[in-house]
Design a protein around this motif. Structure first.
Motif, PDB file in Angstrom:
ATOM      1  N   GLU A 185      26.558  15.432   7.184  1.00 53.44           N
ATOM      2  CA  GLU A 185      26.500  16.735   7.855  1.00 53.44           C
ATOM      3  C   GLU A 185      27.219  16.695   9.192  1.00 53.44           C
ATOM      4  OE1 GLU A 185      25.341  20.088  10.199  1.00 53.44           O
ATOM      5  OE2 GLU A 185      24.886  17.988  10.694  1.00 53.44           O
ATOM      6  N   ARG A 186      27.189  15.558   9.871  1.00 55.52           N
ATOM      7  CA  ARG A 186      27.844  15.418  11.175  1.00 55.52           C
ATOM      8  C   ARG A 186      29.352  15.614  11.078  1.00 55.52           C
ATOM      9  NH1 ARG A 186      27.825   9.873  14.733  1.00 55.52           N
ATOM     10  NH2 ARG A 186      29.351   9.338  13.121  1.00 55.52           N
ATOM     11  N   THR A 187      29.931  15.285   9.913  1.00 53.55           N
ATOM     12  CA  THR A 187      31.370  15.491   9.759  1.00 53.55           C
ATOM     13  C   THR A 187      31.727  16.972   9.802  1.00 53.55           C
ATOM     14  OG1 THR A 187      31.272  15.581   7.331  1.00 53.55           O
ATOM     15  CG2 THR A 187      31.536  13.414   8.340  1.00 53.55           C
ATOM     16  N   ARG A 188      30.759  17.855   9.505  1.00 53.66           N
ATOM     17  CA  ARG A 188      31.004  19.299   9.572  1.00 53.66           C
ATOM     18  C   ARG A 188      30.656  19.875  10.941  1.00 53.66           C
ATOM     19  NH1 ARG A 188      28.273  18.967   4.537  1.00 53.66           N
ATOM     20  NH2 ARG A 188      26.405  19.930   5.433  1.00 53.66           N
ATOM     21  N   SER A 189      29.519  19.448  11.483  1.00 50.61           N
ATOM     22  CA  SER A 189      29.034  20.056  12.724  1.00 50.61           C
ATOM     23  C   SER A 189      29.408  19.286  13.974  1.00 50.61           C
ATOM     24  CB  SER A 189      27.513  20.179  12.672  1.00 50.61           C
ATOM     25  OG  SER A 189      26.914  18.884  12.696  1.00 50.61           O
ATOM     26  N   GLY A 190      29.689  17.991  13.815  1.00 52.99           N
ATOM     27  CA  GLY A 190      29.952  17.155  14.973  1.00 52.99           C
ATOM     28  C   GLY A 190      28.692  16.735  15.702  1.00 52.99           C
ATOM     29  N   ARG A 191      27.555  17.096  15.166  1.00 58.99           N
ATOM     30  CA  ARG A 191      26.284  16.821  15.836  1.00 58.99           C
ATOM     31  C   ARG A 191      25.390  15.926  14.980  1.00 58.99           C
ATOM     32  NH1 ARG A 191      23.593  22.349  16.868  1.00 58.99           N
ATOM     33  NH2 ARG A 191      22.073  20.982  17.928  1.00 58.99           N
ATOM     34  N   GLY A 192      24.642  15.072  15.652  1.00 61.64           N
ATOM     35  CA  GLY A 192      23.643  14.272  14.967  1.00 61.64           C
ATOM     36  C   GLY A 192      22.332  15.034  14.887  1.00 61.64           C
ATOM     37  N   GLN A 193      21.290  14.347  14.491  1.00 59.12           N
ATOM     38  CA  GLN A 193      19.973  14.973  14.425  1.00 59.12           C
ATOM     39  C   GLN A 193      18.905  13.899  14.284  1.00 59.12           C
ATOM     40  OE1 GLN A 193      19.209  17.204  10.642  1.00 59.12           O
ATOM     41  NE2 GLN A 193      21.342  16.677  10.183  1.00 59.12           N
ATOM     42  N   HIS A 194      17.651  14.334  14.407  1.00 61.51           N
ATOM     43  CA  HIS A 194      16.522  13.422  14.297  1.00 61.51           C
ATOM     44  C   HIS A 194      16.038  13.418  12.858  1.00 61.51           C
ATOM     45  CE1 HIS A 194      12.388  12.055  16.128  1.00 61.51           C
ATOM     46  NE2 HIS A 194      12.992  11.102  15.447  1.00 61.51           N
ATOM     47  N   VAL A 195      16.073  12.268  12.217  1.00 63.37           N
ATOM     48  CA  VAL A 195      15.599  12.084  10.855  1.00 63.37           C
ATOM     49  C   VAL A 195      14.253  11.367  10.927  1.00 63.37           C
ATOM     50  CG1 VAL A 195      16.060  10.971   8.622  1.00 63.37           C
ATOM     51  CG2 VAL A 195      17.957  11.928   9.969  1.00 63.37           C
ATOM     52  N   GLU A 196      13.232  11.906  10.280  1.00 64.04           N
ATOM     53  CA  GLU A 196      11.918  11.282  10.298  1.00 64.04           C
ATOM     54  C   GLU A 196      11.452  11.010   8.868  1.00 64.04           C
ATOM     55  OE1 GLU A 196       8.980  12.574  13.394  1.00 64.04           O
ATOM     56  OE2 GLU A 196      10.252  14.364  13.436  1.00 64.04           O
ATOM     57  N   VAL A 197      10.957   9.812   8.641  1.00 64.36           N
ATOM     58  CA  VAL A 197      10.316   9.463   7.382  1.00 64.36           C
ATOM     59  C   VAL A 197       9.007   8.758   7.706  1.00 64.36           C
ATOM     60  CG1 VAL A 197      12.463   9.270   6.067  1.00 64.36           C
ATOM     61  CG2 VAL A 197      11.535   7.249   7.213  1.00 64.36           C
ATOM     62  N   ASN A 198       8.064   8.834   6.770  1.00 65.62           N
ATOM     63  CA  ASN A 198       6.813   8.114   6.964  1.00 65.62           C
ATOM     64  C   ASN A 198       6.337   7.545   5.635  1.00 65.62           C
ATOM     65  OD1 ASN A 198       4.449   9.926   5.828  1.00 65.62           O
ATOM     66  ND2 ASN A 198       5.827  11.324   6.927  1.00 65.62           N
ATOM     67  N   LEU A 199       5.569   6.481   5.715  1.00 66.85           N
ATOM     68  CA  LEU A 199       5.164   5.752   4.519  1.00 66.85           C
ATOM     69  C   LEU A 199       4.330   6.608   3.574  1.00 66.85           C
ATOM     70  CD1 LEU A 199       6.104   3.401   6.403  1.00 66.85           C
ATOM     71  CD2 LEU A 199       4.272   2.013   5.406  1.00 66.85           C
ATOM     72  N   LEU A 200       3.408   7.385   4.112  1.00 62.82           N
ATOM     73  CA  LEU A 200       2.538   8.176   3.236  1.00 62.82           C
ATOM     74  C   LEU A 200       3.340   9.208   2.457  1.00 62.82           C
ATOM     75  CD1 LEU A 200      -0.236   8.878   2.142  1.00 62.82           C
ATOM     76  CD2 LEU A 200      -0.585  10.355   4.140  1.00 62.82           C
ATOM     77  N   SER A 201       4.241   9.920   3.114  1.00 61.34           N
ATOM     78  CA  SER A 201       5.038  10.931   2.413  1.00 61.34           C
ATOM     79  C   SER A 201       5.960  10.301   1.385  1.00 61.34           C
ATOM     80  CB  SER A 201       5.853  11.751   3.422  1.00 61.34           C
ATOM     81  OG  SER A 201       5.005  12.535   4.226  1.00 61.34           O
ATOM     82  N   SER A 202       6.547   9.144   1.725  1.00 60.61           N
ATOM     83  CA  SER A 202       7.417   8.469   0.754  1.00 60.61           C
ATOM     84  C   SER A 202       6.625   8.019  -0.459  1.00 60.61           C
ATOM     85  CB  SER A 202       8.116   7.270   1.412  1.00 60.61           C
ATOM     86  OG  SER A 202       9.114   7.708   2.314  1.00 60.61           O
ATOM     87  N   LEU A 203       5.392   7.536  -0.228  1.00 59.56           N
ATOM     88  CA  LEU A 203       4.567   7.147  -1.364  1.00 59.56           C
ATOM     89  C   LEU A 203       4.232   8.338  -2.243  1.00 59.56           C
ATOM     90  CD1 LEU A 203       2.846   5.333  -3.089  1.00 59.56           C
ATOM     91  CD2 LEU A 203       1.006   5.537  -1.408  1.00 59.56           C
ATOM     92  N   LEU A 204       3.781   9.432  -1.627  1.00 64.28           N
ATOM     93  CA  LEU A 204       3.422  10.607  -2.423  1.00 64.28           C
ATOM     94  C   LEU A 204       4.623  11.112  -3.212  1.00 64.28           C
ATOM     95  CD1 LEU A 204       1.123  12.531   0.083  1.00 64.28           C
ATOM     96  CD2 LEU A 204       0.425  11.226  -1.934  1.00 64.28           C
ATOM     97  N   GLY A 205       5.785  11.094  -2.597  1.00 66.71           N
ATOM     98  CA  GLY A 205       6.986  11.524  -3.307  1.00 66.71           C
ATOM     99  C   GLY A 205       7.341  10.614  -4.465  1.00 66.71           C
ATOM    100  N   SER A 206       6.977   9.336  -4.351  1.00 65.53           N
ATOM    101  CA  SER A 206       7.320   8.380  -5.396  1.00 65.53           C
ATOM    102  C   SER A 206       6.321   8.367  -6.541  1.00 65.53           C
ATOM    103  CB  SER A 206       7.396   6.967  -4.805  1.00 65.53           C
ATOM    104  OG  SER A 206       6.102   6.482  -4.483  1.00 65.53           O
ATOM    105  N   LEU A 207       5.189   9.034  -6.379  1.00 63.98           N
ATOM    106  CA  LEU A 207       4.193   9.056  -7.455  1.00 63.98           C
ATOM    107  C   LEU A 207       4.585  10.005  -8.585  1.00 63.98           C
ATOM    108  CD1 LEU A 207       0.841   8.959  -5.421  1.00 63.98           C
ATOM    109  CD2 LEU A 207       2.002   7.084  -6.596  1.00 63.98           C
ATOM    110  N   VAL A 208       5.610  10.789  -8.384  1.00 64.23           N
ATOM    111  CA  VAL A 208       6.247  11.681  -9.364  1.00 64.23           C
ATOM    112  C   VAL A 208       5.259  12.275 -10.373  1.00 64.23           C
ATOM    113  CG1 VAL A 208       8.587  10.819  -9.051  1.00 64.23           C
ATOM    114  CG2 VAL A 208       7.090   9.594 -10.597  1.00 64.23           C
ATOM    115  N   ASN A 209       5.296  11.818 -11.641  1.00 66.62           N
ATOM    116  CA  ASN A 209       4.472  12.462 -12.672  1.00 66.62           C
ATOM    117  C   ASN A 209       2.977  12.333 -12.389  1.00 66.62           C
ATOM    118  OD1 ASN A 209       5.117   9.601 -13.407  1.00 66.62           O
ATOM    119  ND2 ASN A 209       3.591   9.968 -14.992  1.00 66.62           N
TER     120      ASN A 209
END
Length: 384
Positions: A185-209
């Motif tokens: 995205e920075r190649t379009r806007s020239g700007r960075g941003q704050h990316v946040e991840v957390n263990l609980l959300s990644s786990l819930l997302g990985s539980l899929v079915n």
């Protein structure tokens, strides 16, 4: 040959597993990764052994290859100034400090975005930066409270963790995806941003079915050992001398399984004709299959089932998995000068292959040269 991320500078303020694995992935892709470590101690995992290598622990070396190490005490003004200079020059910063800890030292996203508006700043936490900001983010804890242990293990046994720090690994993958998306995205806007991840959300997302099963029914799934809640047979089955894994994903594969086992009537049995029927009558199905499988050793059945197009395999160990990958031409290990072999990056590219595998750094190995650069107007040497 230049890597895909050649010219990208990563300031790695992370330690232990999720952050270092993400930054090692970026290093594999050609980025220059400068790992900031505590003088005299370094990353906690340098001390997590056995097993040990010639210079540190195998745990540390598993997620820190191809990086430069600088030892900085962030409580010391001169070292903090050097860390700030590194962050102001970086394209990417990765950190997993307690929420607000780096901001208290002037190294928060908002503070760095002003002098470095293109910075992609990735924060990794256990439970987010809101209500869970003060909770300790340990993989084992998140496996427990996040539900993974509740669906892992035998039905009559204890809830069981995965055999590796799986939530940290999954969170690392999410962090890497977020970073790469923000750089794109920075190649379009020239700007960075704050990316946040957390263990609980990644786990819930990985539980899929399994997660969707709960959202659909309102009931939490339970432990089923090696069985699958929605597919049968998709489990381990006993043979004359051990067990094999059989994974029939459709009715055609099940019909071929029945043929190999010389149970021609099984596929036509109303209890087993379709997958939903087989799931409903799993106990009867397993009994019939294991009666037939008891007539021959596991290796014989694997050979016969594989030849018939039925997904089946022996239950191996990590050593046999490396041997299998090697036989299949997947080249699972790569040599690294001055260190034990490492696991090959799992992604292959047709034009820009990952080729730059360098040994993990010793603690503070690059401090002097990096300090000389950071305290001058010279660019940090990009390595690939």
């Amino acid at each position: 040959m230049s890597g895909i991320l050649d010219g990208i500078l990563v300031a790695d303020f992370s330690r232990v597993l999720a952050g270092p694995l993400a930054t090692m992935t970026l290093a594999d892709l050609g980025a220059t990764v400068v790992k900031v470590e505590r003088p005299g101690a370094g990353d906690d995992t340098r001390h997590w052994g056995p097993p040990w290598t010639a210079t540190t622990s195998s745990y540390f070396e598993s997620v820190n290859r191809s990086k430069q190490s600088i030892a900085l005490d962030l409580s010391a003004p001169d070292d903090l100034a050097a860390a700030t200079r590194l962050a102001e020059r970086a394209d990417v910063l990765v950190e997993n400090f307690r929420a607000g800890a780096l901001a208290a030292k002037g190294l928060g996203y908002e503070q760095l975005a002003e002098p470095n508006p293109g910075l992609v700043y990735c924060s990794i936490t256990g439970f987010g930066s809101g209500g869970g900001a003060d909770l300790p983010g340990y993989d084992f804890l998140v496996q427990a409270v996040g539900g993974l242990m509740s669906i892992t293990g035998d039905p009559d046994g204890e809830p069981t963790k995965a055999g590796v720090a799986l939530v940290d690994v999954l969170t690392s993958k999410d962090a890497t995806i977020g970073i790469l998306a923000a750089l794109t995205e920075r190649t379009r806007s020239g700007r960075g941003q704050h990316v946040e991840v957390n263990l609980l959300s990644s786990l819930l997302g990985s539980l899929v079915n399994q997660a969707q099963s709960y959202l659909t029914t309102g009931r939490s799934p339970g432990r089923m050992g090696n069985q699958h809640p929605s597919i049968a047979p998709y489990e381990t089955l006993h043979c004359a001398d051990g067990v094999i894994a059989v994974a029939c994903g459709n009715d055609g594969q099940f019909a071929r399984l029945a043929t190999v086992l010389e149970l021609p009537d099984l596929a036509g049995d109303a209890r087993f004709a379709h997958n939903a029927d087989r799931v409903a009558h799993r106990a009867d199905l397993v009994a019939a299959l294991e009666t037939a499988l008891a007539s021959a050793p596991a290796a014989d059945w694997v050979t016969r089932l594989t030849a018939a197009g039925v997904p089946a395999g022996a239950v191996g160990d990590i050593g046999s998995a490396f041997s299998l990958a090697q036989r299949l031409g997947l080249d699972p290990r790569v040599p690294v000068d001055g260190a034990p072999d490492q696991v090959r990056n799992p992604v292959t590219f047709s034009r820009t292959p990952v080729t730059a595998y360098r040994r993990p750094p010793t603690l503070g190995e690059h401090t002097d040269e990096l300090l000389a650069t950071l305290l001058s107007d010279h660019e940090i040497a990009r390595t690939s």
